[in-house]
Design a protein around this motif. Structure first.
Motif, PDB file in Angstrom:
ATOM      1  N   PHE A   1      16.553  49.402  77.958  1.00  0.00           N
ATOM      2  CA  PHE A   1      15.182  49.375  77.417  1.00  0.00           C
ATOM      3  C   PHE A   1      14.860  50.062  76.363  1.00  0.00           C
ATOM      4  CE2 PHE A   1      14.517  48.298  82.262  1.00  0.00           C
ATOM      5  CZ  PHE A   1      13.468  47.216  81.996  1.00  0.00           C
ATOM      6  N   VAL A   2      15.596  51.041  76.124  1.00  0.00           N
ATOM      7  CA  VAL A   2      15.600  52.024  74.822  1.00  0.00           C
ATOM      8  C   VAL A   2      16.086  51.013  73.826  1.00  0.00           C
ATOM      9  CG1 VAL A   2      16.559  53.949  73.639  1.00  0.00           C
ATOM     10  CG2 VAL A   2      15.867  54.006  75.844  1.00  0.00           C
TER      11      VAL A   2
ATOM     12  N   PHE B   1      10.206  57.445  73.689  1.00  0.00           N
ATOM     13  CA  PHE B   1       9.705  58.082  74.901  1.00  0.00           C
ATOM     14  C   PHE B   1      10.558  57.920  76.104  1.00  0.00           C
ATOM     15  CE2 PHE B   1       6.885  58.807  78.292  1.00  0.00           C
ATOM     16  CZ  PHE B   1       5.944  59.410  78.082  1.00  0.00           C
ATOM     17  N   ALA B   2      11.186  56.660  76.272  1.00  0.00           N
ATOM     18  CA  ALA B   2      11.935  56.524  77.406  1.00  0.00           C
ATOM     19  C   ALA B   2      13.374  57.346  76.966  1.00  0.00           C
ATOM     20  CB  ALA B   2      12.376  55.129  77.183  1.00  0.00           C
TER      21      ALA B   2
ATOM     22  N   LEU C   1      14.945  63.650  81.372  1.00  0.00           N
ATOM     23  CA  LEU C   1      14.403  64.330  82.510  1.00  0.00           C
ATOM     24  C   LEU C   1      14.639  63.888  83.874  1.00  0.00           C
ATOM     25  CD1 LEU C   1      10.862  64.806  80.828  1.00  0.00           C
ATOM     26  CD2 LEU C   1      12.595  66.633  81.046  1.00  0.00           C
ATOM     27  N   ILE C   2      14.354  62.405  84.067  1.00  0.00           N
ATOM     28  CA  ILE C   2      14.622  62.046  85.513  1.00  0.00           C
ATOM     29  C   ILE C   2      15.972  61.991  85.860  1.00  0.00           C
ATOM     30  CG2 ILE C   2      14.218  59.860  86.788  1.00  0.00           C
ATOM     31  CD1 ILE C   2      11.610  59.661  84.753  1.00  0.00           C
TER      32      ILE C   2
ATOM     33  N   GLY D   1       7.907  54.544  78.659  1.00  0.00           N
ATOM     34  CA  GLY D   1       8.656  54.124  77.622  1.00  0.00           C
ATOM     35  C   GLY D   1       9.260  52.758  77.910  1.00  0.00           C
ATOM     36  N   GLU D   2       9.530  52.334  79.121  1.00  0.00           N
ATOM     37  CA  GLU D   2       9.932  50.952  79.372  1.00  0.00           C
ATOM     38  C   GLU D   2       8.698  49.969  79.210  1.00  0.00           C
ATOM     39  OE1 GLU D   2      11.500  50.817  83.339  1.00  0.00           O
ATOM     40  OE2 GLU D   2      13.210  52.193  82.827  1.00  0.00           O
TER      41      GLU D   2
END
Length: 521
Positions: free
Chosen positions: A333-334, A351-352, A358-359, A419-420
Motif C-alpha cells: 500500500f505504501v 502515514f502508512a 507502530l502496529i 494510510g491505506e
C-alpha cells in the motif's frame, strides 16, 4: 526554538548512539555495575537510547510546525570538496516523524531487552550493535547528501546481520546471510544510480536536486537513475518479488531485531523513494510508476494469500513468518501511494509508513512474548485443535494481540486505516500522465487485498485468542503481561489510537512538505 539550537540537537541525536556504541564495549565503572557487568551494559543501552528519544522529542517540540516544508536544524559543511560531497543534515515534515519513530522503537527494544535479553553471546556486543543500528537509521532520515544517504543506508546492514546471526533462533546464520546478500546487491545497483545523478547534475545535494526537479537531467538519465536507485530501495521496501529475504530474516531474528527490522529498516526503502526518486527524477518516475504500482498490488495480494496459507490449521505456519508476510502486503500500500505520484497518495504512503512501524512493532513484541511463554511461535502448536484460548489464560496479552491484529487490518479509528485509505484514494485519481483506468484497476485489486487481510488476521484472533473453555481450564495458566512488557508496549498502542483518532497530527506535517517535494502540485 531557534534553528541553531535545533541544529545542535540534531547533531547530538546522530552522534550519541555512535558514542554509546563505543562506550558499550568499554568496562563498566565499578560504581555502575549493579548486579554485574551484563546488567550494567544493558542499563547503558537503555540510558543512551532514552537520551536519544528525549532529544528527538525536544527536536519535534522545537520544530516550526507552521513551516514543515522548510528544512530545519540544518548543517551544511564541506566534507570532501573535491567530490562535491557535503556534510548536509536537516529535517522536514517528511523525515521528522520517522526520526522520532526510530528513537522510540529503539528505546523500547533496549528497555525490553534489559529485562528479557535474547539468548546468545555477551550483552556488550548486543548493545553496541543495537546502538550502531540506531545511529545508522537515524542518519538515513537526516542526511541531505546522496553519498551520505548511501553510507547511512549501508551502515545498518552489518549490525542487523550480526543481531540475526548471533542472537537469532533456528536457521539464523542462513537467514542473516540471505539478508545481507540481497540488500548488498541492491545497494551496489543503487550506488551506480546515485553516482549517475550526482555526476550529471553536478551536485549530490538532495535539497538542490529536489529544487531543480530533474530539469538538468535528460529523460534517459532519469530512466536509468530511477531503475538503478529504485531496485536498491525496492529490496529494502520490500517490494514483490524482491522480498524473499524478509520472512526468513524475521523468523530467525530476536524480538528486538524483528521490531526494528519491520518498524524502521523497511521504511528506509520507501523513504528513499519519496526523498530521492520522486523529486529528483520525476520524468523517469512517471515512466516507471505504473510498473511500481503493479508490483505493489501483486505484493498486497501475494502477502495476503501467503498469510492465509500459513494461518490454515495443519499447515504448521509460524506466527512471526505470518507477520513478516503481512508486511509485504502492508508495504505494498505504501508503494502504491508513492506510485500514484499525487499529494494524497504520497501522504497516505508516509502515514502508512509510521502506522506500520507502530502496529507491526507491537505485533512482533507480542509474538516474542508468546514464544517466550510457549517456547514456540508455530501456530498449530500454539493453538492446538481447539484454539489457544488466550482470552481466558492471559486476558491482557490476548486483548493486546487482538488490538494489534484489528489495527493491522485497518479498522477505522486506528492508525492502520488512514494510510491505506489515502494510498487507494491517490491511486484512484493518479497524477498527470498516468492512465486512470489502469490505476482504478490497481485500486480495486488493493481493495480486495484489504478483505484478504481481514480474513487472515481475524483467523489469527480466533485461533490464538479464542478457544474451548474447558480445554483452556485444563491447560497450565500463562503469565499475563509483565510490568516491563506493559512499559514497552503501551506507547505503541497509545500512539496507534492517537494517530487513528487525530490523523491531522501527522498529515499536517507531511502535506506541505509533500506539496513542495512534488513541485507544488
Amino acid at each position: 526554538m531557534n534553528d541553531t539550537a535545533l541544529q545542535y540537537i540534531l547533531a547530538a541525536i546522530l552522534v550519541l548512539p555512535l558514542l554509546g556504541s563505543a562506550g558499550a564495549l568499554l568496562p563498566a565503572p565499578p560504581g555502575l555495575r549493579g548486579r554485574g557487568p551484563d546488567q550494567a551494559v544493558l542499563r547503558h543501552g537503555v540510558t543512551v537510547t532514552g537520551a536519544v528519544l528525549v532529544l528527538a522529542i525536544v527536536l519535534a517540540a522545537g520544530f516550526d510546525h507552521d513551516h514543515p516544508a522548510r528544512m530545519q536544524a540544518t548543517t551544511d559543511l564541506d566534507w570532501i570538496p573535491a567530490l562535491r560531497i557535503h556534510l548536509h543534515l536537516g529535517v522536514d515534515g517528511i523525515s521528522l516523524p520517522l526520526l522520532v519513530l526510530t528513537a522510540l522503537l529503539t528505546f523500547l527494544c533496549a528497555l525490553y531487552s534489559y529485562f528479557k535479553m535474547p539468548d546468545g553471546p555477551s550483552p556488550k556486543a548486543f548493545v553496541a550493535l543495537l546502538l550502531l543500528l540506531e545511529g545508522g537509521t537515524l542518519a538515513s532520515f537526516a542526511v541531505l547528501d546522496l553519498i551520505l544517504f548511501f553510507l547511512a543506508f549501508e551502515a545498518v546492514l552489518v549490525p542487523m546481520y550480526f543481531l540475526i546471526a548471533r542472537w537469532g533462533g533456528a536457521d539464523r546464520e542462513r537467514s542473516a546471510l540471505r539478508f545481507i546478500v540481497y540488500t548488498l546487491l541492491g545497494s551496489v545497483i543503487m550506488l551506480l544510480g546515485l553516482l549517475l545523478v550526482g555526476v550529471k547534475a553536478g551536485t549530490f545535494d538532495m535539497v538542490a536536486l529536489a529544487s531543480d526537479n530533474g530539469s538538468h537531467l535528460s529523460h534517459t538519465t532519469q530512466l536509468v537513475a530511477v531503475l538503478a536507485i529504485g531496485i536498491g530501495l525496492a529490496v529494502k521496501a520490500p517490494m514483490w518479488p524482491l522480498h524473499s529475504w524478509l520472512p526468513d530474516a524475521h523468523t530467525a531474528a530476536p524480538t528486538a531485531g524483528s521490531v526494528l527490522l519491520a518498524g524502521v529498516l523497511l521504511k528506509m526503502g520507501t523513504y528513499g523513494l519519496v526523498r530521492v526518486v520522486l523529486p529528483i527524477a520525476p520524468g523517469g518516475m512517471r515512466t516507471f510508476a505504473p510498473y511500481l504500482a503493479a508490483f505493489a498490488v501483486v505484493g498486497i495480494i501475494y502477502g495476503s494469500l501467503a498469510c492465509l496459507a500459513l494461518v490454515r490449521q495443519g499447515n504448521g505456519g509460524d506466527l512471526k513468518r505470518l507477520i513478516a508476510y503481512s508486511s509485504v502486503g502492508h508495504m505494498g500500500f505504501v508503494l502504491l501511494g508513492i506510485a500514484s505520484m499525487t499529494r494524497t497518495g504520497v501522504n497516505g504512503a508516509l502515514f502508512a509508513n509510521v502506522a506500520h512501524g507502530l502496529i507491526t512493532g507491537l505485533l512482533f513484541f507480542l509474538v516474542g512474548a508468546l514464544k517466550d511463554r510457549y517456547g514456540t511461535s508455530d501456530l498449530d502448536q500454539l493453538a492446538g485443535r481447539t484454539g489457544a484460548a488466550l482470552y481466558g489464560r492471559a486476558p491482557r496479552l490476548g486483548g493486546l494481540l487482538a488490538f494489534g491484529a484489528v489495527a493491522s487490518l485497518g479498522l477505522p479509528g486506528l492508525a492502520g486505516f488512514w494510510g491505506e485509505m489515502l494510498a487507494m484514494f491517490g491511486a484512484f485519481r493518479p497524477g498527470a500522465g498516468l492512465s486512470r483506468p489502469t490505476y482504478v484497476t490497481f485500486t480495486a485489486i488493493a481493495a480486495f487485498g484489504t478483505l484478504l487481510t481481514a480474513g487472515y488476521l481475524l483467523t489469527v484472533i480466533r485461533r490464538i485468542c479464542m478457544g474451548d473453555r474447558d480445554t483452556a481450564r485444563a491447560k497450565p495458566v500463562l503469565a499475563d503481561v509483565h510490568g516491563y512488557e506493559f512499559a514497552a508496549w503501551t506507547p505503541l498502542a497509545a500512539l496507534t489510537v492517537l494517530a487513528g483518532l487525530w490523523p491531522a497530527l501527522l498529515l499536517g506535517l507531511t502535506d506541505p512538505a509533500v506539496r513542495s517535494l512534488l513541485g507544488g502540485n
